[in-house]
Write a protein that holds these residues in place. Sequence first.
Motif, PDB file in Angstrom:
ATOM      1  N   ARG A  13       0.636  -1.421   0.084  1.00 25.84           N
ATOM      2  CA  ARG A  13       0.245  -0.033   0.213  1.00 25.84           C
ATOM      3  C   ARG A  13       0.806   1.745  -0.177  1.00 25.84           C
ATOM      4  O   ARG A  13       0.377   2.300  -0.415  1.00 25.84           O
ATOM      5  N   ASN A  14       2.437   1.091   0.434  1.00 29.00           N
ATOM      6  CA  ASN A  14       2.731   2.152   0.762  1.00 29.00           C
ATOM      7  C   ASN A  14       3.042   3.288  -1.001  1.00 29.00           C
ATOM      8  O   ASN A  14       3.125   4.178  -0.609  1.00 29.00           O
ATOM      9  N   HIS A  15       2.755   2.521  -1.977  1.00 25.38           N
ATOM     10  CA  HIS A  15       3.388   3.169  -3.535  1.00 25.38           C
ATOM     11  C   HIS A  15       2.309   4.237  -3.115  1.00 25.38           C
ATOM     12  O   HIS A  15       2.167   5.545  -4.269  1.00 25.38           O
ATOM     13  N   LEU A  16       1.018   3.988  -3.026  1.00 18.93           N
ATOM     14  CA  LEU A  16      -0.116   4.741  -2.930  1.00 18.93           C
ATOM     15  C   LEU A  16      -0.544   6.369  -1.670  1.00 18.93           C
ATOM     16  O   LEU A  16      -0.798   6.705  -2.016  1.00 18.93           O
ATOM     17  N   VAL A  19       2.646  10.825   1.080  1.00 14.36           N
ATOM     18  CA  VAL A  19       4.257  11.130   1.415  1.00 14.36           C
ATOM     19  C   VAL A  19       5.042   9.477   1.194  1.00 14.36           C
ATOM     20  O   VAL A  19       4.553   8.449   2.378  1.00 14.36           O
ATOM     21  N   PRO A  20       5.858   9.392   0.733  1.00 14.98           N
ATOM     22  CA  PRO A  20       6.819   7.419   0.518  1.00 14.98           C
ATOM     23  C   PRO A  20       7.772   7.552   1.998  1.00 14.98           C
ATOM     24  O   PRO A  20       8.024   8.571   2.853  1.00 14.98           O
ATOM     25  N   ALA A  21       7.465   6.458   2.530  1.00 13.89           N
ATOM     26  CA  ALA A  21       8.913   6.064   2.795  1.00 13.89           C
ATOM     27  C   ALA A  21       9.851   6.295   3.296  1.00 13.89           C
ATOM     28  O   ALA A  21      10.028   6.359   2.263  1.00 13.89           O
ATOM     29  N   ARG A  22      10.766   6.728   4.686  1.00 12.78           N
ATOM     30  CA  ARG A  22      11.902   7.334   3.841  1.00 12.78           C
ATOM     31  C   ARG A  22      12.737   5.877   3.908  1.00 12.78           C
ATOM     32  O   ARG A  22      14.074   6.949   3.047  1.00 12.78           O
ATOM     33  N   PHE A  23      12.557   5.497   3.958  1.00  9.90           N
ATOM     34  CA  PHE A  23      13.658   3.902   4.026  1.00  9.90           C
ATOM     35  C   PHE A  23      12.832   2.974   3.124  1.00  9.90           C
ATOM     36  O   PHE A  23      11.912   2.279   3.031  1.00  9.90           O
ATOM     37  N   ASP A  66       7.657   4.997   8.510  1.00 11.48           N
ATOM     38  CA  ASP A  66       8.523   5.071   6.987  1.00 11.48           C
ATOM     39  C   ASP A  66       9.640   4.333   6.834  1.00 11.48           C
ATOM     40  O   ASP A  66      10.929   4.399   5.828  1.00 11.48           O
ATOM     41  N   ILE A  67       9.335   3.441   6.310  1.00  9.80           N
ATOM     42  CA  ILE A  67       9.941   2.062   6.079  1.00  9.80           C
ATOM     43  C   ILE A  67       8.776   0.786   5.650  1.00  9.80           C
ATOM     44  O   ILE A  67       7.770   1.192   5.174  1.00  9.80           O
ATOM     45  N   CYS A  68       9.343   1.009   4.276  1.00  8.23           N
ATOM     46  CA  CYS A  68       8.631  -0.013   3.461  1.00  8.23           C
ATOM     47  C   CYS A  68       9.216  -1.395   2.491  1.00  8.23           C
ATOM     48  O   CYS A  68      10.609  -1.358   2.641  1.00  8.23           O
ATOM     49  N   HIS A  69       9.540  -2.441   2.162  1.00  8.76           N
ATOM     50  CA  HIS A  69       9.658  -3.265   1.320  1.00  8.76           C
ATOM     51  C   HIS A  69       9.932  -2.755  -0.057  1.00  8.76           C
ATOM     52  O   HIS A  69       9.274  -2.417  -0.944  1.00  8.76           O
TER      53      HIS A  69
END
Length: 89
Positions: A13-16, A19-23, A66-69
């Motif tokens: 879900r993070n790419h949606l 604000v992008p994840a920091r790491f 702040d973290i995603c794969h």
Amino acid sequence: MANALHIQRRSARNHLSAVPARFIVGRDRRGSWIVQDREGLVGGLFRSEAAALHFAAEECNHNPADICHAPEGTVLDLDGFASSSSNLH
């Protein structure tokens, strides 16, 4: 490792997010684990996923947002960092 599972669930879900994840956590061509921040200022090469996630969590005060794969099949590298070995952990 519960935090790692939470982070993995969020990665899709993070790419949606606005604000992008920091790491971003992923693997390089040799299969080693890499952590990169979105500005290329902080990161490193790690022996295990757990070590990479631990580093990223410590750097962002354990904020899972702040973290995603990296997406499946993405290959990360440390080319954005200075060639000094001081950036490798």
